[in-house]
Scaffold this motif. Structure first.
Motif, PDB file in Angstrom:
ATOM      1  N   GLU A  86       0.808  -1.218   0.000  1.00 27.16           N
ATOM      2  CA  GLU A  86       0.000   0.000   0.000  1.00 27.16           C
ATOM      3  C   GLU A  86       0.843   1.271   0.000  1.00 27.16           C
ATOM      4  OE1 GLU A  86      -2.193  -3.454   1.506  1.00 27.16           O
ATOM      5  OE2 GLU A  86      -0.317  -2.497   2.149  1.00 27.16           O
ATOM      6  N   LEU A  87       2.130   1.143   0.353  1.00 27.28           N
ATOM      7  CA  LEU A  87       2.999   2.310   0.376  1.00 27.28           C
ATOM      8  C   LEU A  87       3.465   2.734  -1.017  1.00 27.28           C
ATOM      9  CD1 LEU A  87       5.328   1.525   3.412  1.00 27.28           C
ATOM     10  CD2 LEU A  87       3.575   3.311   3.287  1.00 27.28           C
ATOM     11  N   ALA A  88       3.404   1.825  -1.970  1.00 27.48           N
ATOM     12  CA  ALA A  88       3.989   2.080  -3.285  1.00 27.48           C
ATOM     13  C   ALA A  88       3.424   3.327  -3.973  1.00 27.48           C
ATOM     14  CB  ALA A  88       3.830   0.856  -4.184  1.00 27.48           C
ATOM     15  N   PRO A  89       2.106   3.512  -4.047  1.00 26.30           N
ATOM     16  CA  PRO A  89       1.590   4.731  -4.692  1.00 26.30           C
ATOM     17  C   PRO A  89       1.937   6.003  -3.911  1.00 26.30           C
ATOM     18  CG  PRO A  89      -0.074   3.010  -4.659  1.00 26.30           C
ATOM     19  CD  PRO A  89       1.015   2.560  -3.742  1.00 26.30           C
ATOM     20  N   ILE A 122      -1.391  -0.818  -7.356  1.00 26.37           N
ATOM     21  CA  ILE A 122      -0.932  -2.075  -6.788  1.00 26.37           C
ATOM     22  C   ILE A 122      -1.892  -3.180  -7.203  1.00 26.37           C
ATOM     23  CG2 ILE A 122       0.060  -0.884  -4.802  1.00 26.37           C
ATOM     24  CD1 ILE A 122      -2.214  -2.120  -3.086  1.00 26.37           C
ATOM     25  N   VAL A 123      -1.401  -4.405  -7.205  1.00 24.24           N
ATOM     26  CA  VAL A 123      -2.250  -5.585  -7.329  1.00 24.24           C
ATOM     27  C   VAL A 123      -1.978  -6.437  -6.101  1.00 24.24           C
ATOM     28  CG1 VAL A 123      -2.604  -7.762  -8.564  1.00 24.24           C
ATOM     29  CG2 VAL A 123      -2.429  -5.616  -9.836  1.00 24.24           C
ATOM     30  N   ASP A 124      -3.021  -6.678  -5.310  1.00 19.43           N
ATOM     31  CA  ASP A 124      -2.833  -7.395  -4.054  1.00 19.43           C
ATOM     32  C   ASP A 124      -4.123  -8.092  -3.652  1.00 19.43           C
ATOM     33  OD1 ASP A 124      -1.362  -8.315  -1.930  1.00 19.43           O
ATOM     34  OD2 ASP A 124      -1.444  -6.443  -0.779  1.00 19.43           O
ATOM     35  N   LEU A 125      -4.012  -8.946  -2.642  1.00 22.26           N
ATOM     36  CA  LEU A 125      -5.195  -9.608  -2.106  1.00 22.26           C
ATOM     37  C   LEU A 125      -6.023  -8.620  -1.303  1.00 22.26           C
ATOM     38  CD1 LEU A 125      -3.697 -12.997  -0.812  1.00 22.26           C
ATOM     39  CD2 LEU A 125      -4.850 -12.535  -2.990  1.00 22.26           C
ATOM     40  N   VAL A 126      -7.322  -8.722  -1.445  1.00 21.60           N
ATOM     41  CA  VAL A 126      -8.255  -7.855  -0.716  1.00 21.60           C
ATOM     42  C   VAL A 126      -9.304  -8.736  -0.055  1.00 21.60           C
ATOM     43  CG1 VAL A 126      -9.947  -6.005  -0.886  1.00 21.60           C
ATOM     44  CG2 VAL A 126      -7.915  -5.962  -2.353  1.00 21.60           C
ATOM     45  N   SER A 127      -9.548  -8.475   1.213  1.00 23.80           N
ATOM     46  CA  SER A 127     -10.610  -9.198   1.915  1.00 23.80           C
ATOM     47  C   SER A 127     -11.747  -8.236   2.231  1.00 23.80           C
ATOM     48  CB  SER A 127     -10.054  -9.833   3.193  1.00 23.80           C
ATOM     49  OG  SER A 127     -11.060 -10.557   3.864  1.00 23.80           O
ATOM     50  N   THR A 128     -11.566  -7.401   3.240  1.00 22.54           N
ATOM     51  CA  THR A 128     -12.604  -6.423   3.591  1.00 22.54           C
ATOM     52  C   THR A 128     -12.390  -5.085   2.894  1.00 22.54           C
ATOM     53  OG1 THR A 128     -11.375  -5.588   5.502  1.00 22.54           O
ATOM     54  CG2 THR A 128     -12.823  -7.502   5.853  1.00 22.54           C
ATOM     55  N   GLY A 129     -11.175  -4.816   2.468  1.00 23.66           N
ATOM     56  CA  GLY A 129     -10.862  -3.518   1.868  1.00 23.66           C
ATOM     57  C   GLY A 129     -10.455  -2.475   2.892  1.00 23.66           C
ATOM     58  N   ARG A 130     -10.438  -2.860   4.170  1.00 23.90           N
ATOM     59  CA  ARG A 130     -10.128  -1.895   5.231  1.00 23.90           C
ATOM     60  C   ARG A 130      -8.680  -1.390   5.144  1.00 23.90           C
ATOM     61  NH1 ARG A 130     -11.461  -4.938   9.233  1.00 23.90           N
ATOM     62  NH2 ARG A 130     -13.668  -4.487   8.937  1.00 23.90           N
ATOM     63  N   THR A 131      -7.756  -2.301   4.834  1.00 22.61           N
ATOM     64  CA  THR A 131      -6.343  -1.893   4.735  1.00 22.61           C
ATOM     65  C   THR A 131      -6.142  -0.890   3.615  1.00 22.61           C
ATOM     66  OG1 THR A 131      -5.622  -4.048   5.583  1.00 22.61           O
ATOM     67  CG2 THR A 131      -3.975  -2.717   4.445  1.00 22.61           C
ATOM     68  N   LEU A 132      -6.811  -1.120   2.482  1.00 21.26           N
ATOM     69  CA  LEU A 132      -6.731  -0.161   1.381  1.00 21.26           C
ATOM     70  C   LEU A 132      -7.245   1.203   1.828  1.00 21.26           C
ATOM     71  CD1 LEU A 132      -8.020  -2.249  -1.678  1.00 21.26           C
ATOM     72  CD2 LEU A 132      -5.648  -1.702  -1.097  1.00 21.26           C
ATOM     73  N   GLU A 133      -8.392   1.202   2.453  1.00 19.03           N
ATOM     74  CA  GLU A 133      -9.015   2.460   2.883  1.00 19.03           C
ATOM     75  C   GLU A 133      -8.122   3.222   3.850  1.00 19.03           C
ATOM     76  OE1 GLU A 133     -13.067   3.987   5.203  1.00 19.03           O
ATOM     77  OE2 GLU A 133     -12.817   1.878   4.679  1.00 19.03           O
ATOM     78  N   GLN A 134      -7.511   2.496   4.782  1.00 18.33           N
ATOM     79  CA  GLN A 134      -6.670   3.149   5.784  1.00 18.33           C
ATOM     80  C   GLN A 134      -5.398   3.731   5.179  1.00 18.33           C
ATOM     81  OE1 GLN A 134      -6.130   0.082   8.732  1.00 18.33           O
ATOM     82  NE2 GLN A 134      -8.097   0.500   9.725  1.00 18.33           N
ATOM     83  N   ASN A 135      -5.055   3.275   3.985  1.00 19.85           N
ATOM     84  CA  ASN A 135      -3.853   3.771   3.324  1.00 19.85           C
ATOM     85  C   ASN A 135      -4.170   4.625   2.101  1.00 19.85           C
ATOM     86  OD1 ASN A 135      -1.224   2.467   4.568  1.00 19.85           O
ATOM     87  ND2 ASN A 135      -2.832   0.897   4.647  1.00 19.85           N
ATOM     88  N   GLY A 136      -5.402   5.124   2.038  1.00 17.97           N
ATOM     89  CA  GLY A 136      -5.778   6.078   0.998  1.00 17.97           C
ATOM     90  C   GLY A 136      -5.942   5.474  -0.380  1.00 17.97           C
ATOM     91  N   LEU A 137      -6.248   4.169  -0.440  1.00 21.66           N
ATOM     92  CA  LEU A 137      -6.405   3.493  -1.721  1.00 21.66           C
ATOM     93  C   LEU A 137      -7.837   2.997  -1.892  1.00 21.66           C
ATOM     94  CD1 LEU A 137      -3.157   1.299  -1.691  1.00 21.66           C
ATOM     95  CD2 LEU A 137      -3.469   3.527  -2.765  1.00 21.66           C
ATOM     96  N   VAL A 138      -8.204   2.764  -3.145  1.00 17.86           N
ATOM     97  CA  VAL A 138      -9.534   2.257  -3.443  1.00 17.86           C
ATOM     98  C   VAL A 138      -9.413   1.123  -4.460  1.00 17.86           C
ATOM     99  CG1 VAL A 138      -9.909   3.960  -5.283  1.00 17.86           C
ATOM    100  CG2 VAL A 138     -11.872   2.878  -4.170  1.00 17.86           C
ATOM    101  N   GLU A 139     -10.209   0.100  -4.302  1.00 24.18           N
ATOM    102  CA  GLU A 139     -10.227  -1.044  -5.216  1.00 24.18           C
ATOM    103  C   GLU A 139     -10.901  -0.626  -6.520  1.00 24.18           C
ATOM    104  OE1 GLU A 139     -11.758  -5.721  -5.033  1.00 24.18           O
ATOM    105  OE2 GLU A 139     -12.325  -4.285  -3.482  1.00 24.18           O
TER     106      GLU A 139
END
Length: 219
Positions: free
Chosen positions: A151-154, A162-179
């Motif tokens: 999540e730090l890459a962008p 990024i391409v990564d595993l997503v379950s709830t999407g909470r980690t993305l949200e907390q790092n300013g990313l969106v699926e």
């Protein structure tokens, strides 16, 4: 003396869900396996002719594909990434559900729209899957291989997406990313070595046991 059958399992989230399924199939590790402070990689089981190794998910596929382990459990993401010819995944265990997705900054900062792009830089630990997926869209993906902290890459300008595993999407949200796009659904599979399946009845019996459990759960 018969050589012990080696069953490979991944560290982490999938293992917690896999253990009850393994137990129903007769694959029960020794008590020390459950000790979180135990750093051992190989464990005895309740069967004298079987042992369990606990390794990283990507290494599960490698051990089984090359015959060092005869069977194991791993996510379908790992199977797709490596695409080993000697790897056979006969049973979907219906656990470890998540998805492999493309994500980008919420504001799209530094990320060229996919529709306009011919080349994109992507941070991922799945360069093969990622390259194939973008290639089907007519886009050349320059994959930057990372094993964590994707999540730090962008944010740091390493890659626009990024391409990564997503379950709830909470980690993305907390790092300013969106699926943005879902590449594939993921679940855990029983995998076996093709040669071992043909030559070792114990491997065939394992496949039958796990298949019966999966069929019963689906009924």
């Amino acid at each position: 003396m018969t050589k012990p059958l080696t069953f490979a399992v991944p560290k982490g989230r999938i293992l917690d869900e896999a253990l009850p399924v393994m137990a129903r199939a007769g694959v029960v590790p020794e008590s020390g396996f459950h000790d979180k402070s135990n750093r051992s990689l190989s464990f005895a089981t309740e069967k004298s002719d079987m042992r369990i190794i606990r390794v990283r998910a990507f290494d599960v596929a490698t051990f089984v594909a090359f015959g060092a382990a005869q069977a194991g459990i791993v996510g379908s993401d790992v199977i797709e990434e490596f695409n080993y010819s000697e790897l056979y995944a006969p049973v979907d265990l219906d656990i470890g559900h998540c998805r492999l997705s493309v994500a980008e900054p919420v504001e799209g900062a530094g990320a060229e729209p996919v529709a306009n792009a011919s080349h994109l830089r992507i941070a991922t630990k799945y360069p093969n899957i990622t390259s194939r997926w973008f290639e089907r869209k007519g886009i050349q993906a320059e994959c930057v291989k990372l094993n964590g902290a994707m999540e730090l890459a962008p944010t740091l300008g390493l890659a626009g997406r990024i391409v990564d595993l997503v379950s709830t999407g909470r980690t993305l949200e907390q790092n300013g990313l969106v699926e943005k796009d879902r590449i594939m659904p993921i679940s855990a599979r029983l995998i076996v070595n093709r040669a071992a399946l043909k030559t070792d009845q114990r491997v065939a019996d394992l496949v039958d046991a796990f298949r019966a459990i999966a069929n019963k759960a689906a009924a």
